[in-house]
Write an enzyme that holds these catalytic residues in place. Structure first.
Site, PDB file in Angstrom:
ATOM      1  N   HIS A   1      -4.051  -3.508  -9.710  1.00  0.00           N
ATOM      2  CA  HIS A   1      -4.191  -3.220 -11.067  1.00  0.00           C
ATOM      3  C   HIS A   1      -4.680  -4.513 -11.760  1.00  0.00           C
ATOM      4  O   HIS A   1      -5.196  -4.659 -12.752  1.00  0.00           O
ATOM      5  CB  HIS A   1      -2.856  -2.749 -11.441  1.00  0.00           C
ATOM      6  CG  HIS A   1      -2.429  -1.416 -11.015  1.00  0.00           C
ATOM      7  ND1 HIS A   1      -2.994  -0.232 -10.884  1.00  0.00           N
ATOM      8  CD2 HIS A   1      -1.206  -1.189  -9.972  1.00  0.00           C
ATOM      9  CE1 HIS A   1      -2.498   0.738 -10.196  1.00  0.00           C
ATOM     10  NE2 HIS A   1      -1.691   0.352  -9.417  1.00  0.00           N
TER      11      HIS A   1
ATOM     12  N   LYS B   1       1.847  -1.397  11.628  1.00  0.00           N
ATOM     13  CA  LYS B   1       1.556  -2.628  11.205  1.00  0.00           C
ATOM     14  C   LYS B   1       2.707  -3.742  10.605  1.00  0.00           C
ATOM     15  O   LYS B   1       2.659  -4.660  10.976  1.00  0.00           O
ATOM     16  CB  LYS B   1       0.338  -2.549  10.359  1.00  0.00           C
ATOM     17  CG  LYS B   1      -0.121  -3.800   9.721  1.00  0.00           C
ATOM     18  CD  LYS B   1      -1.394  -3.667   8.708  1.00  0.00           C
ATOM     19  CE  LYS B   1      -1.744  -4.977   8.259  1.00  0.00           C
ATOM     20  NZ  LYS B   1      -3.062  -4.922   7.307  1.00  0.00           N
TER      21      LYS B   1
ATOM     22  N   ASP C   1     -12.811 -12.217  -5.932  1.00  0.00           N
ATOM     23  CA  ASP C   1     -12.283 -11.088  -5.328  1.00  0.00           C
ATOM     24  C   ASP C   1     -10.573 -11.336  -5.877  1.00  0.00           C
ATOM     25  O   ASP C   1     -10.252 -12.248  -6.492  1.00  0.00           O
ATOM     26  CB  ASP C   1     -12.417 -11.298  -3.731  1.00  0.00           C
ATOM     27  CG  ASP C   1     -12.174 -12.680  -3.196  1.00  0.00           C
ATOM     28  OD1 ASP C   1     -11.240 -13.386  -3.807  1.00  0.00           O
ATOM     29  OD2 ASP C   1     -12.533 -12.926  -2.108  1.00  0.00           O
TER      30      ASP C   1
ATOM     31  N   LYS D   1      -0.945 -13.289  -2.301  1.00  0.00           N
ATOM     32  CA  LYS D   1      -0.316 -12.415  -3.355  1.00  0.00           C
ATOM     33  C   LYS D   1       1.226 -11.954  -2.773  1.00  0.00           C
ATOM     34  O   LYS D   1       2.040 -12.042  -3.698  1.00  0.00           O
ATOM     35  CB  LYS D   1      -1.091 -11.115  -3.148  1.00  0.00           C
ATOM     36  CG  LYS D   1      -0.600 -10.162  -4.190  1.00  0.00           C
ATOM     37  CD  LYS D   1      -1.590  -9.262  -4.665  1.00  0.00           C
ATOM     38  CE  LYS D   1      -2.260  -8.427  -3.555  1.00  0.00           C
ATOM     39  NZ  LYS D   1      -1.461  -7.638  -2.729  1.00  0.00           N
TER      40      LYS D   1
ATOM     41  N   ASN E   1       0.607  -1.387  -0.040  1.00  0.00           N
ATOM     42  CA  ASN E   1       0.101   0.141  -0.114  1.00  0.00           C
ATOM     43  C   ASN E   1       0.841   1.334   0.072  1.00  0.00           C
ATOM     44  O   ASN E   1       0.679   2.219   0.779  1.00  0.00           O
ATOM     45  CB  ASN E   1      -0.696   0.137   1.208  1.00  0.00           C
ATOM     46  CG  ASN E   1      -1.858  -1.185   1.271  1.00  0.00           C
ATOM     47  OD1 ASN E   1      -2.408  -1.768   0.136  1.00  0.00           O
ATOM     48  ND2 ASN E   1      -2.016  -1.703   2.308  1.00  0.00           N
TER      49      ASN E   1
END
Length: 355
Positions: free
Chosen positions: A246, A159, A262, A226, A114
């Site tokens: 993407h 995190k 998903d 992923k 992110n």
């Protein structure tokens, strides 16, 4: 006088352990939740390793995958590339884990969650400057805040610091040292060797299969399919197809996954459907196109010129408004979805490096 009623214990507060130590009970509860989550991830992975979650969905065909690969290669010739060996010279965060050290690759991929390639690269440099490159013991034993401070440029530092330290500690607990090189078939001195076996001749380690490597990586808290797929593709040189926002958005646009997919189930499906020799190049091209092309981004309403949309209209008879709606919906769905434990960015240095 009626007896006084005791207030029932809140179910959110764990009961005291046998020793009366609330912290021990809290740790035990967290461990149970972690084990349950790990079991769910491994069950999902096993169920989709051979059969697609959408067995009746026949796309993409090998021909369709090759056509899109050729189209994007012509559109972005600077991104068209073949798999290349991982290099010590790379920054593992800025290259999606393209380094030979498997544990460093995993940490770099976690740092790239992110954020932009620029920010994740800076975070990895900060980590190396603070503790030394691949000084995993120092990172694992450091105060959490020191790790947070070192990687703060990458975003979500609290995190990510927790995930990295927990992974390192669990790797050492499982294998006796800070190494995952066994996934690449590399022997590591002092790791996985019982005291009575040291000094004795041992059989050369075998390289883990793709399924074994994926299963071990996702078994760590904070590591999803992923993230693990990135380590397989860019570090171990395996045929794997990671799906980020993407790739997911473009796969929906192309009709390669059904609307109910998903990101996790999309990856499971596409990894089985896309030919192995196209996985590396197609992944890099789709991420690059997804970052560069404004015409297939949800924040533009899916409006504007896009080579894929033009191809779909010419070859498939698709309509502009339908394609725009699919793009916008996929963008929203991808933003809400996670990686069941980890995310990544692809190893591209582009003019626009937003996620």
């Amino acid at each position: 006088m009626p007896p006084k009623l005791k207030r029932p214990c809140s179910p959110s507060i764990p009961p005291l352990g046998a020793s009366g130590d609330a912290a021990t009970a809290t740790t035990a509860t967290a461990t149970d939740l972690s084990s349950t989550h790990r079991a769910k991830k491994l069950k999902l992975l096993a169920s989709h390793s051979v059969t697609s979650p959408f067995p009746a969905f026949a796309h993409p065909t090998p021909t369709e995958a090759a056509q899109v690969h050729a189209l994007l290669s012509a559109t972005h010739p600077d991104l068209a590339s073949r798999p290349r060996p991982a290099s010590e010279a790379n920054n593992s965060a800025g290259t999606c884990g393209s380094v030979p050290n498997v544990l460093e690759s995993l940490i770099g991929t976690i740092l790239s969650q992110n954020t932009s390639s620029r920010n994740s690269t800076a975070a990895k440099r900060g980590l190396d400057a603070a503790f030394g490159r691949n000084n995993f013991a120092a990172i694992a034993l450091a105060k959490r805040q020191d790790v947070v401070e070192a990687i703060k440029t990458g975003g979500l530092a609290n995190k990510k610091a927790g995930v990295i330290q927990n992974v390192l500690r669990e790797v050492r607990e499982r294998h006796g040292g800070y190494s995952l090189q066994h996934l690449a078939g590399v022997p590591v001195a002092g790791v996985n060797v019982k005291a009575e076996e040291k000094g004795k001749a041992r059989a050369a380690p075998t390289t883990a299969t793709d399924e074994e490597a994926m299963a071990e990586l996702v078994s760590y808290d904070g590591v999803g399919p992923k993230t693990a797929s990135c380590v397989l593709l860019f570090c171990l040189g395996r045929s794997s197809f990671p799906v980020d926002t993407h790739v997911f958005r473009l796969s929906r646009l192309l009709g390669w996954v059904p609307p109910k997919a998903d990101r996790v189930t999309a990856q499971a499906h596409l990894d089985l459907m896309i030919p192995n020799d196209l996985k590396f190049g197609l992944h890099v091209l789709m991420v690059g196109h997804g970052r560069r092309c404004k015409g297939c981004k949800g924040n533009s309403g899916g409006k504007g010129e896009c080579v894929l949309k033009r191809w779909l209209k010419e070859k498939k008879g698709a309509k502009e408004e339908e394609l725009g709606a699919v793009v916008a919906e996929a963008e929203e769905q991808a933003a809400d979805a996670g990686d069941a434990g980890g995310t990544f960015l692809a190893p591209l240095k582009l003019k626009s490096e937003d996620t």
